[in-house]
Design an enzyme around this catalytic site. Structure first.
Site, PDB file in Angstrom:
ATOM      1  N   MET A 177     -11.112   1.478  -5.932  1.00 36.59           N
ATOM      2  CA  MET A 177     -11.340   2.489  -6.967  1.00 36.59           C
ATOM      3  C   MET A 177     -12.813   2.871  -7.055  1.00 36.59           C
ATOM      4  O   MET A 177     -13.394   2.949  -8.132  1.00 36.59           O
ATOM      5  CB  MET A 177     -10.840   1.975  -8.336  1.00 36.59           C
ATOM      6  CG  MET A 177      -9.357   1.634  -8.339  1.00 36.59           C
ATOM      7  SD  MET A 177      -8.811   0.749  -9.819  1.00 36.59           S
ATOM      8  CE  MET A 177      -9.447  -0.903  -9.505  1.00 36.59           C
ATOM      9  N   ASP A 194       4.410   2.006 -11.326  1.00 39.87           N
ATOM     10  CA  ASP A 194       3.154   2.737 -11.464  1.00 39.87           C
ATOM     11  C   ASP A 194       3.211   4.065 -10.706  1.00 39.87           C
ATOM     12  O   ASP A 194       4.080   4.291  -9.865  1.00 39.87           O
ATOM     13  CB  ASP A 194       1.998   1.902 -10.905  1.00 39.87           C
ATOM     14  CG  ASP A 194       1.604   0.774 -11.831  1.00 39.87           C
ATOM     15  OD1 ASP A 194       1.968   0.825 -13.017  1.00 39.87           O
ATOM     16  OD2 ASP A 194       0.936  -0.164 -11.365  1.00 39.87           O
ATOM     17  N   LYS A 228      -0.321   5.100 -14.165  1.00 42.97           N
ATOM     18  CA  LYS A 228      -1.701   5.052 -14.616  1.00 42.97           C
ATOM     19  C   LYS A 228      -2.598   5.399 -13.439  1.00 42.97           C
ATOM     20  O   LYS A 228      -2.588   4.742 -12.417  1.00 42.97           O
ATOM     21  CB  LYS A 228      -2.067   3.658 -15.132  1.00 42.97           C
ATOM     22  CG  LYS A 228      -1.287   3.243 -16.361  1.00 42.97           C
ATOM     23  CD  LYS A 228      -1.940   2.061 -17.058  1.00 42.97           C
ATOM     24  CE  LYS A 228      -1.998   0.855 -16.154  1.00 42.97           C
ATOM     25  NZ  LYS A 228      -2.674  -0.278 -16.779  1.00 42.97           N
ATOM     26  N   PRO A 244       0.801  -1.232   0.000  1.00 44.76           N
ATOM     27  CA  PRO A 244       0.000   0.000   0.000  1.00 44.76           C
ATOM     28  C   PRO A 244       0.829   1.275   0.000  1.00 44.76           C
ATOM     29  O   PRO A 244       0.273   2.360  -0.105  1.00 44.76           O
ATOM     30  CB  PRO A 244      -0.799  -0.122   1.295  1.00 44.76           C
ATOM     31  CG  PRO A 244       0.085  -0.933   2.188  1.00 44.76           C
ATOM     32  CD  PRO A 244       0.779  -1.918   1.303  1.00 44.76           C
ATOM     33  N   ALA A 259      -4.510  -3.402  -0.760  1.00 48.35           N
ATOM     34  CA  ALA A 259      -5.085  -2.251  -0.052  1.00 48.35           C
ATOM     35  C   ALA A 259      -6.132  -2.668   0.982  1.00 48.35           C
ATOM     36  O   ALA A 259      -6.232  -2.057   2.050  1.00 48.35           O
ATOM     37  CB  ALA A 259      -5.701  -1.287  -1.056  1.00 48.35           C
TER      38      ALA A 259
END
Length: 487
Positions: free
Chosen positions: A400, A265, A287, A242, A349
């Site tokens: 998300m 990332d 991204k 995380p 996460a």
């Protein structure tokens, strides 16, 4: 360019930049090392010496159970007498752990008179030498000392080095010893021989040995020696967790130090990327939702290209690569490109958020199922399958999901989940700037309009959330926001 050696020399002219000790490793195999003492301090030294092939001799008229256990475990010789200078005969080193200044001083003076280096435990003023915090990867050894100033700091440093060095490091060193003479004979050129050893210790030989494939490692070493051919490239899909550096796995830390290239990332913190080898190339393929700077197809092509060049590549992904990390596409591309790869899991996460907020993701009699979901499919016109599972008592972790929070709430309530179902929202889980929010399913819609919550968000929905330690969490729907939602 200035001569760096001159700069170093200038620095070392300062007394505080120079050491009061000279680091050295004493040969003790088969030699007598004397420990004088009766209790826990003596036991600690016996355990430390037990990591060597020294002949350990303990002198004390009576000993405590902890020391007796250490003596038996490491097959030390016990002389049940008060200390006499005759006990020093043939000793290579002496440790005094009598837990009394005068008694320890007597041992120190006797040892010095006999010309034997002596250490008085926890009395640096009396010591001829210090014992470092030891990292044992026999035959490789690393010792750290603070010269008696900060032993706790030495232990912290030791823990970091322990994490960096795989348990099989010693086995790799022994394998290298078996090939040393052959390498000297076969590879005459010094530069090529250095290249051989660089590949030996950081390429497929080491990777196979660390994975427990000893025979494969040996055959790879022989192949490398015979041909000095280009090693095949390899890609590790590594979970960075995380974001907290100390939540990285030991394997991830090691691979970051070995990689030629790190492809990372946007959500991977700079401090984690910086843990890579200093001269490794770093490629950002960040991204984020709504801003895909590098298409996934191009990332796949890049990994294949780097692997086919013979490079060791770490593809560093936030969380775990197998959970919403698009690892399947990258694995397929690597298979088709003939590039070897391995998955290194990370802390996802949901687990990090649950740990921070003390949310029991499963709870006997309340929630026996756990669902990992992505908010993206909440835009579909039909209720996502995971919403149905929530109705049956599962805990749902939605990744998300900030921008679709209203849709998630509406669909689940319309399907029958009660509006009072507890909800937790964790922003930037396990980061220093982590924020926690608590509320109910009916309040979740507010999340979509809270623009100040702009970090990665994980939503946890289910009755188990009601058993979390969220007393200090911020309200998911502040009074003003709740009024606005109602209006």
């Amino acid at each position: 360019m200035a001569d760096s050696r001159g700069d170093i020399a200038k620095t070392l002219k300062k007394p505080e930049a120079r050491l009061d000790v000279f680091p050295a490793f004493m040969k003790v195999a088969g030699r007598k090392v004397l420990v004088v003492g009766h209790g826990g301090e003596a036991a600690a030294k016996v355990r430390l010496l037990g990591e060597t092939n020294a002949r350990i001799v303990v002198v004390a008229k009576e000993i405590e159970p902890e020391l007796a256990k250490a003596v038996a475990l490491f097959e030390a010789e016990l002389i049940a007498e008060d200390f006499r200078k005759e006990h020093l005969s043939d000793a290579a080193l002496v440790f005094s752990a009598r837990e009394d200044w005068d008694l320890d001083k007597a041992v120190v003076e006797a040892a010095r008179a006999a010309g034997i280096p002596v250490n008085a435990v926890d009395k640096p003023e009396l010591c001829d030498f210090y014992t470092g915090a030891l990292v044992n990867r026999a035959p490789i050894a690393v010792a750290i000392t603070s010269t008696g100033v900060g032993p706790v700091l030495s232990r912290h440093i030791r823990a970091r080095i322990e994490a960096m060095l795989p348990r099989a490091t010693g086995e790799l060193a022994r394998l290298a010893e078996n090939f040393r003479d052959a390498a000297t004979k076969v590879i005459v050129d010094g530069a090529l021989r250095r290249n051989f050893w660089a590949r030996f210790f950081s390429g497929s030989v080491a990777a196979n040995l660390y994975a427990g494939k000893t025979d494969k490692a040996r055959s790879e070493a022989q192949r490398l020696l015979n041909s000095m051919a280009e090693e095949p490239g390899f890609v590790w899909l590594v979970g960075a967790g995380p974001g907290a550096e100390d939540l990285l796995t030991l394997r991830a830390q090691r691979l970051l130090q070995e990689a030629d290239v790190i492809v990372h990332d946007a959500l991977v913190p700079a401090d984690v990327v910086a843990m890579g080898r200093r001269d490794a190339e770093r490629i950002h393929v960040g991204k984020r939702k709504g801003a895909h700077s590098v298409p996934q197809s191009e990332i796949c092509e890049l990994l294949v290209e780097l692997g086919q060049k013979g490079l060791k590549v770490v593809r560093l992904k936030a969380g775990d690569p197998m959970i919403f990390g698009r690892a399947a596409e990258e694995m397929e591309a690597l298979r088709e490109g003939g590039v070897g790869f391995e998955i290194v899991p990370g802390v996802t996460a949901a687990f990090a958020a649950a740990a921070s907020a003390q949310i029991p993701l499963t709870l006997r009699g309340v929630a026996s199922n756990l669902v990992f979901a992505t908010g993206h499919n909440a835009r579909s016109e039909t209720l996502p399958d995971w919403a149905g599972l929530a109705l049956k008592g599962a805990t749902v972790a939605v990744y998300m999901g900030r921008t679709v929070a209203a849709s998630v709430a509406d669909r689940m309530i319309n399907a029958g989940l009660i509006p009072e179902t507890p909800v937790a929202v964790i922003e930037n889980a396990a980061h220093p700037e982590e924020r926690q929010f608590a509320g109910t399913l009916s309040e979740l819609a507010v999340l979509s309009n809270r623009a100040e919550i702009n970090g990665p968000v994980l939503i946890v929905i289910g009755e188990a959330v009601g058993h979390a330690a969220l007393n200090n969490a911020e309200p998911l729907a502040p009074i003003e926001a709740a009024r606005a939602a109602v209006a």
